[in-house]
Write a protein that holds these residues in place. Structure first.
Motif, short mmCIF file in Angstrom:
data_model
loop_
_atom_site.label_atom_id
_atom_site.label_comp_id
_atom_site.label_asym_id
_atom_site.label_seq_id
_atom_site.Cartn_x
_atom_site.Cartn_y
_atom_site.Cartn_z
N GLN A 24 9.07 6.79 -13.54
CA GLN A 24 10.20 6.57 -12.64
C GLN A 24 11.52 6.88 -13.35
O GLN A 24 12.40 7.57 -12.80
N ALA A 25 11.66 6.39 -14.59
CA ALA A 25 12.90 6.64 -15.34
C ALA A 25 13.07 8.13 -15.62
O ALA A 25 14.18 8.67 -15.51
N ASP B 5 21.65 12.82 -6.89
CA ASP B 5 21.84 11.39 -7.09
C ASP B 5 20.46 10.71 -7.20
O ASP B 5 19.66 10.78 -6.26
N PRO B 6 20.17 10.06 -8.32
CA PRO B 6 18.87 9.39 -8.46
C PRO B 6 18.59 8.36 -7.37
O PRO B 6 17.43 8.03 -7.12
N GLN B 7 19.64 7.85 -6.73
CA GLN B 7 19.42 6.87 -5.67
C GLN B 7 18.77 7.50 -4.44
O GLN B 7 18.32 6.78 -3.54
N ARG B 8 18.69 8.81 -4.41
CA ARG B 8 17.98 9.47 -3.31
C ARG B 8 16.47 9.51 -3.57
O ARG B 8 15.71 9.97 -2.70
N LEU B 9 16.06 9.06 -4.74
CA LEU B 9 14.64 8.90 -5.02
C LEU B 9 14.28 7.43 -4.78
O LEU B 9 14.85 6.53 -5.41
N ARG C 48 15.72 13.31 -14.53
CA ARG C 48 15.61 14.73 -14.18
C ARG C 48 16.49 15.03 -12.97
O ARG C 48 17.18 16.07 -12.91
N ALA C 49 16.47 14.13 -11.98
CA ALA C 49 17.29 14.34 -10.79
C ALA C 49 18.77 14.38 -11.16
O ALA C 49 19.51 15.28 -10.72
N ALA C 50 19.20 13.43 -11.99
CA ALA C 50 20.60 13.40 -12.39
C ALA C 50 20.98 14.67 -13.14
O ALA C 50 22.06 15.24 -12.93
N LEU D 58 11.82 10.70 -13.91
CA LEU D 58 12.11 11.43 -12.67
C LEU D 58 13.57 11.25 -12.26
O LEU D 58 14.24 12.20 -11.84
N CYS D 59 14.07 10.03 -12.40
CA CYS D 59 15.48 9.78 -12.05
C CYS D 59 16.41 10.54 -13.00
O CYS D 59 17.44 11.09 -12.57
#
Length: 611
Positions: free
Chosen positions: A466-467, A479-483, A472-474, A469-470
């Motif tokens: 989870q950390a 925005d990691p909050q979209r995961l 990677r998104a950032a 993936l977030c």
């Protein structure tokens, strides 16, 4: 007949005289160890324990810590675990830097179902530098590898990865360690997964990779066949002769044996249970050969009830299990494991049945010498890809995957109850995180960027994934909050969740199997990319059976564009949903009685070949 080198009467006399000598303090330590070795060779561990205890009661020696250690090992062999622990601790009290005693103590604690204590004990060996990569290198590797293995089993994935990395730094030439290290990185979404540590090349990593890990790493069927054949060469012991007669048995009813450790709350049983129930008992007898855990689930009880005979083989070694299957005169043995975790490939290697088939458990070629056929359909294994299978494809008339129409579904939740926004388009992918890779996840992030009013709903598999993936998104400007991450729940609640999503995004090259079936059953469209391998064509096979080929893409760009278009065109998605709802009632994918008749016809076809 060879003469027993240690006749019982001679050993009895030796033991008695040794005990007397110990009382007189007239036995040297090396003599003690030699006598114990002779008793061990004669398989007399109780006498060995008595000998060591007598010594410790009467003799004071600088080497008593070794005697205590040996006593601990003997008592462990006898199953006297509490007494063994006392012996190991006594050895450590006399010599606190005796690393082997610490290691054995940790192994004993694991056997006592105390994994965290075992890990703490083993870690202390490293923290106190009782071993190093010099003289104590072998025990250093054993300690690192034990920490890695048990940490993985207790889902402490990052700690497991670190321990195995330390082991590889000391000795890179450990293929089994590389295999576990790679899969741990896949599970945590550590990318690039195949970044070689010092002393290794990417080729070394590929050679050591497990067949399961390669399903998610490559869409090259040749590479997957090579991995399977290498696994068989290194791990499977194929006896020279077959147990079963090649001509079969001539039974009036064909005896079908299903072989698995997944007859419990597991994806394989979730798909197959209704198949077991519906097989025509006028033509077949159904056997289950099982080494599954007793999880107490209703699904396990349903599977057991569906079998004519349910035979536990968990207490038998592979050869004995194969003989058990042979004694039941099974006509066709269907292995539901392949090369997945918990498999026992030596059982089919004994060829306990005249015809042996692999099905469902492992989505790829097994390379197993005892397996004749792999159950497939024409989409799943096209003719052009047959050379990359060690098995002959046994094609079913319509679809390779069976379905359970009786799977329980909980009350459908609201989006709010799922932690989802009411006004956003919800992409979801509930595949296990080890199926994710850089290219696929970056594609999903581009889909989010091009669909600004959307979120991506994923399975909360483990905190490290989870950390990562977030992060990677950032890094990619999303925005990691979209995961959003959904915790694991019971199957009925898990199925109900699908009603809250808009579109399922499949993984590639390791597609969803049971997960895709579940999503489609619940009316959620699945967008997939198909490739060349079995694993990369599973979802495409299901969509073909449903008459929804427009959800199958042949490139990541086409996949990305199609996902963006569906998120932007509510009408098009509604039409797909309506066709999917109709397909639940009319398609061959969910027509389980029809599937069972096709399945039976295929089995009769191959059975005729041995009669």
């Amino acid at each position: 007949m060879p003469t027993d080198p240690f006749p019982p009467l001679e050993l009895d006399s030796l033991l008695a005289s040794s005990l007397q000598a110990i009382e007189r303090v007239a036995l040297e330590p090396m003599q003690l160890l030699d006598i114990a070795e002779r008793l061990n060779a004669a398989q007399r561990p109780h006498d060995v324990a008595a000998l060591y205890r007598h010594w410790l009661q009467h003799c004071q020696s600088a080497v008593n810590y070794i005697v205590q250690f040996n006593l601990g090992a003997t008592l462990t062999l006898l199953g006297q675990l509490d007494a063994a622990e006392q012996a190991y601790r006594a050895a450590i009290a006399q010599n606190p830097r005796f690393a082997q005693a610490w290691f054995n103590l940790g192994a004993l604690q694991e056997r006592q179902q105390q994994p965290q204590r075992a890990l703490t004990t083993w870690q202390s060996i490293l923290d106190e530098q009782l071993v190093d990569t010099g003289e104590g290198r072998e025990l250093y590797l054993m300690t690192c590898n034990a920490i890695g293995r048990l940490s993985e089993e207790t889902r402490q994935l990052q700690a497991a990865e670190r321990a195995l990395e330390a082991s590889l730094a000391a000795d890179p030439r450990q293929p089994k360690v590389i295999q576990h290290w790679l899969h741990l990185r896949q599970k945590q979404c550590v990318w690039p997964t195949y970044a070689p540590p010092a002393g290794l090349s990417q080729g070394d990593l590929l050679k050591a990779s497990s067949p399961l890990a390669l399903l998610a790493a490559s869409d090259d069927p040749g590479l997957q066949l090579a991995a399977a054949m290498r696994f068989v060469r290194d791990r499977v012991n194929a006896p020279g002769t077959a147990l079963a007669p090649s001509g079969g048995y001539g039974h009036g009813k064909l005896r079908i044996g299903f072989l698995s450790s997944d007859f419990c709350l597991h994806a394989v049983s979730l798909l197959t249970v209704e198949l077991f129930e519906l097989i025509d008992r006028a033509q077949f007898e159904v056997y289950g050969f099982c080494w599954s855990r007793e999880d107490g689930s209703p699904l396990r009880e349903r599977v057991k009830r569906a079998m004519d005979r349910f035979v536990r083989i968990d207490t038998l070694d592979d050869a004995a299990a194969a003989r058990c299957i042979r004694e039941h005169e099974i006509d066709i043995l269907i292995d539901l494991h392949g090369l997945t975790a918990g498999a026992r490939p030596d059982i089919p290697a004994w060829r306990p049945a005249p015809v042996q088939i692999t099905y469902l458990g492992f989505p790829g070629t097994t390379g197993l010498p005892g397996i004749d056929y792999v159950i497939a359909d024409r989409y799943l294994i096209p003719d052009s890809e047959q050379p990359y299978y060690s098995e002959t494809p046994l094609y079913l008339a319509q679809i390779y995957q069976c379905s359970d129409r009786q799977r329980p579904v909980a009350e459908l939740p609201s989006r709010a109850a799922c932690g989802l926004p009411e006004d956003r388009f919800v992409f979801c992918s509930f595949n296990n995180n080890y199926k994710f890779n850089e290219a696929m996840f970056d594609c999903w992030l581009r889909i989010l960027q091009r669909s600004p009013n959307s979120v991506l709903w994923l399975l909360a598999d483990n905190p490290w994934a989870q950390a990562n993936l977030c992060a990677r998104a950032a890094d990619r400007g999303v925005d990691p909050q979209r995961l959003l991450f959904a915790p694991r729940v019971a199957p009925a609640q898990y199925l109900a969740r699908y009603a809250a999503a808009d579109l399922f995004l499949d993984t590639y090259p390791f597609n969803a199997g049971t997960t895709a079936n579940d999503a489609l059953w619940m009316g959620l469209p699945v967008l997939t990319r198909s490739g060349r391998t079995f694993a990369s064509r599973m979802a495409g096979s299901l969509l073909t059976a449903l008459g929804l080929p427009e959800l199958i893409c042949d490139s990541l760009q086409a996949y990305e564009d199609r996902a963006v278009a569906l998120a932007a065109q509510a009408g098009g998605l509604a039409t797909l949903r309506e066709r999917l709802r109709a397909g639940r009632e009319t398609s061959v994918l969910f027509d389980t009685p029809r599937f069972v008749r096709d399945f039976e016809a295929a089995l009769k076809q191959v059975a005729l070949g041995v009669r």
